[in-house]
Design an enzyme around this catalytic site. Structure first.
Site, mmCIF file in Angstrom:
data_model
loop_
_atom_site.group_PDB
_atom_site.id
_atom_site.type_symbol
_atom_site.label_atom_id
_atom_site.label_comp_id
_atom_site.label_asym_id
_atom_site.label_seq_id
_atom_site.Cartn_x
_atom_site.Cartn_y
_atom_site.Cartn_z
ATOM 1 N N LYS A 176 0.853 -1.196 0.000
ATOM 2 C CA LYS A 176 0.000 0.000 0.000
ATOM 3 C C LYS A 176 0.886 1.243 0.000
ATOM 4 O O LYS A 176 1.920 1.271 0.684
ATOM 5 C CB LYS A 176 -0.875 -0.026 1.255
ATOM 6 C CG LYS A 176 -1.950 1.037 1.341
ATOM 7 C CD LYS A 176 -2.767 0.842 2.641
ATOM 8 C CE LYS A 176 -3.961 1.774 2.723
ATOM 9 N NZ LYS A 176 -4.773 1.513 3.947
ATOM 10 N N SER A 220 -9.717 1.301 2.968
ATOM 11 C CA SER A 220 -8.883 2.137 2.143
ATOM 12 C C SER A 220 -7.790 1.371 1.400
ATOM 13 O O SER A 220 -7.179 1.933 0.475
ATOM 14 C CB SER A 220 -8.225 3.220 3.011
ATOM 15 O OG SER A 220 -7.351 2.647 3.957
ATOM 16 N N SER A 229 -9.913 -1.135 7.129
ATOM 17 C CA SER A 229 -9.339 -0.937 5.797
ATOM 18 C C SER A 229 -8.587 -2.116 5.185
ATOM 19 O O SER A 229 -8.222 -2.053 4.016
ATOM 20 C CB SER A 229 -8.409 0.263 5.800
ATOM 21 O OG SER A 229 -9.160 1.435 5.638
HETATM 22 N N1 GLN Z 1 -13.257 3.394 6.472
HETATM 23 C C1 GLN Z 1 -12.710 3.831 7.714
HETATM 24 C C2 GLN Z 1 -12.337 5.284 7.637
HETATM 25 O O1 GLN Z 1 -12.648 5.883 6.672
HETATM 26 C C3 GLN Z 1 -11.525 2.996 8.073
HETATM 27 C C4 GLN Z 1 -10.333 3.381 7.330
HETATM 28 C C5 GLN Z 1 -9.139 2.579 7.721
HETATM 29 O O2 GLN Z 1 -9.249 1.538 8.342
HETATM 30 N N2 GLN Z 1 -7.976 3.120 7.392
HETATM 31 O O3 GLN Z 1 -11.747 5.837 8.505
#
Ligand code: GLN
Length: 470
Positions: free
Chosen positions: A66, A141, A165
């Site tokens: 990532k 994400s 994420s």
């Molecule tokens: N979807 C969640 C957020 O927008 C989790 C994101 C993540 O785990 N980095 O914060």
């Protein structure tokens, strides 16, 4: 060649060990597949033929990373304009450890800006497409990592999970995603979003592969005081049944929860039946505060983000929008460099931390966080593992939720509580279901959570379930 791209990483490594496949041939097969990326999964890719060192135990296997992990000399953007052109002078510990274990960097994957999002649509570099249905999101994400692995562009990948994420995109793309215990893997060199929640983990095609990557990355790191590693180590999962294991199901925090699509609920019920068939015991538990997870998370995570993101000012990294005065330089750079969701969270977080509101919002959210952690501790007094659906829905259409941040936030309904409690959780493919309006069936994930540092037990159970559900 296409056969090569269908192997799990562990299987390919086995062939390399047996002398049936060369590390270079394996790497190039993926470097060429990644070069043909039609999913916008990659932001940077290694050239075929760029063979670095290979060693044991990972034998030169290519790994996608990532774009939130710093990589020495290779652009690291975290999906943001504000870091465009930033080439870190060092490599994140998790990535360095993979290299030490013999893996080779295949590419940097697309992601929601600063890991804020559940659909990858918040990337400054365009959305990632779900390989199962290109009109739909891959989740976020870590959507680039999930799409690359599910789409045959990478054998495996790493991502980060702050509130879901890794697990949610794994579920939406039909692969395995593990969020380890907070502190299992060093956060050094991971661009910070919410430091008390961020954790690195694997996205893979099999549970075995997840165990291999976790074993290579976990451990204490002097550069991250919150990293403790998994003292008992990570065992290779072998279980094929669930005899003697008790699985907790919370009525209100599973398939009966509001907003769970009927198709997802059906797959979850079938998973429960499979657990029983494998000899596991199902026990009713209560997690009375889990439903408040999203509310607490969206105070705590933005609060930490507003502090972490202060460093992007146009002076130290990446983008700079010149101006006559220093304040104007900051403002212009941040206005141009941050996307809408990042700005929304900086404002939310700054507000929640401002004097006069601190106790009412941040202090309160921390208390809820403690309650949620206590719910899990209580439940694990009587069960070994807890199961829920990973995501309330299957992959949604691109654009479907971009105008409604609250609907987007609910994607993490089932995954956020484990992040707040710091405990490990894995999503394994559990089957598929049609989207609400009908159409081609899409992947559904089963989430399994365990007590802190019980990764070996978690992976073992996931291995048995994976075998039965596949
Ligand atoms: N979807 C969640 C957020 O927008 C989790 C994101 C993540 O785990 N980095 O914060």
């Amino acid at each position: 060649m296409s056969d090569l791209l269908e192997l799990s990483a562990a299987e390919a490594i086995g062939r390399i060990e047996a002398g049936e496949l060369s590390s270079d041939e394996y790497f190039d097969a993926y470097a060429e597949a990644a070069a043909g990326d039609e999913l916008n999964a990659f932001l940077w890719r290694a050239e075929p033929g760029s063979h670095g060192a290979s060693g044991e135990p990972l034998r030169g296997a290519p790994v996608a990373v990532k774009d939130l992990f710093c990589t020495d000399g290779i652009e690291t953007t975290a999906g943001s304009r504000i870091l465009e052109g930033y080439r870190p002078p060092y490599t994140a510990t998790a990535v360095r450890r993979l290299g030490d274990a013999g893996a080779r960097l295949l590419g940097k994957t697309n992601m929601d800006e600063f890991a804020m999002g559940s659909s990858n649509e918040n990337s400054a570099y365009g959305p990632v497409l779900n390989p199962r249905d290109r009109s739909r999101v891959p989740g976020g994400s870590s959507g680039g990592s999930a799409a690359a692995v599910a789409g045959g562009l990478a054998p495996w990948a790493i991502g980060t999970d702050t509130g879901g994420s890794i697990r949610q995109p794994a579920a939406l793309c039909g692969i395995v995603g593990l969020k380890p215990t907070y502190g299992a893997i060093s956060r050094y060199g991971m661009v910070a979003f919410a430091s008390s929640l961020d954790q690195c983990g694997p996205l893979t095609r099999t549970v075995d592969d997840a165990a291999l990557l976790l074993a290579a990355m976990q451990g204490r790191d002097p550069h991250d005081a919150t990293s403790v590693g998994i003292e008992a180590g990570v065992e290779c999962p072998t279980r094929t049944d669930l005899a003697g294991l008790r699985f907790g199901v919370a009525r209100d925090f599973s398939h009966h929860a509001e907003g769970v699509e009927p198709g997802v609920a059906e797959v979850f019920e079938r998973s429960l039946a499979t657990i029983e068939r494998l000899g596991g015991e199902l026990d009713e538990i209560v997690l009375p505060n889990a439903e408040h997870g999203i509310s607490a998370y969206y105070v705590i995570a933005p609060a930490e983000a507003s502090s972490n993101l202060q460093r992007y000012d146009g002076v130290r990294y990446g983008l700079r929008e010149p101006a006559d005065a220093l304040d104007a330089l900051y403002e212009r750079t941040r206005a141009a460099g941050f996307g809408a969701e990042v700005k929304r969270r900086i404002m939310l977080g700054t507000y929640a931390l401002s004097s006069g509101y601190y106790d009412a919002y941040y202090g309160r959210a921390q208390k809820v966080r403690t309650k949620i952690a206590e719910d899990f501790t209580g439940a694990f007094g009587s069960v070994d593992l807890i199961v829920t659906p990973t995501s309330p829905t299957v992959a949604f259409e691109l654009g479907e939720r971009t105008a409604d941040p609250l609907a987007m936030y609910l994607s993490d309904y089932f995954t956020v509580p484990m992040s707040l409690a710091g405990i490990p959780a894995i999503s394994v493919p559990a089957g598929s279901a049609p989207p609400p309006g009908g159409g081609t069936e899409l992947p559904v994930g089963l989430q399994i959570a365990a007590p802190a540092f019980a990764e070996s037990k978690l992976l073992d159970a996931a291995h048995a379930i994976e075998g039965a559900l596949r």
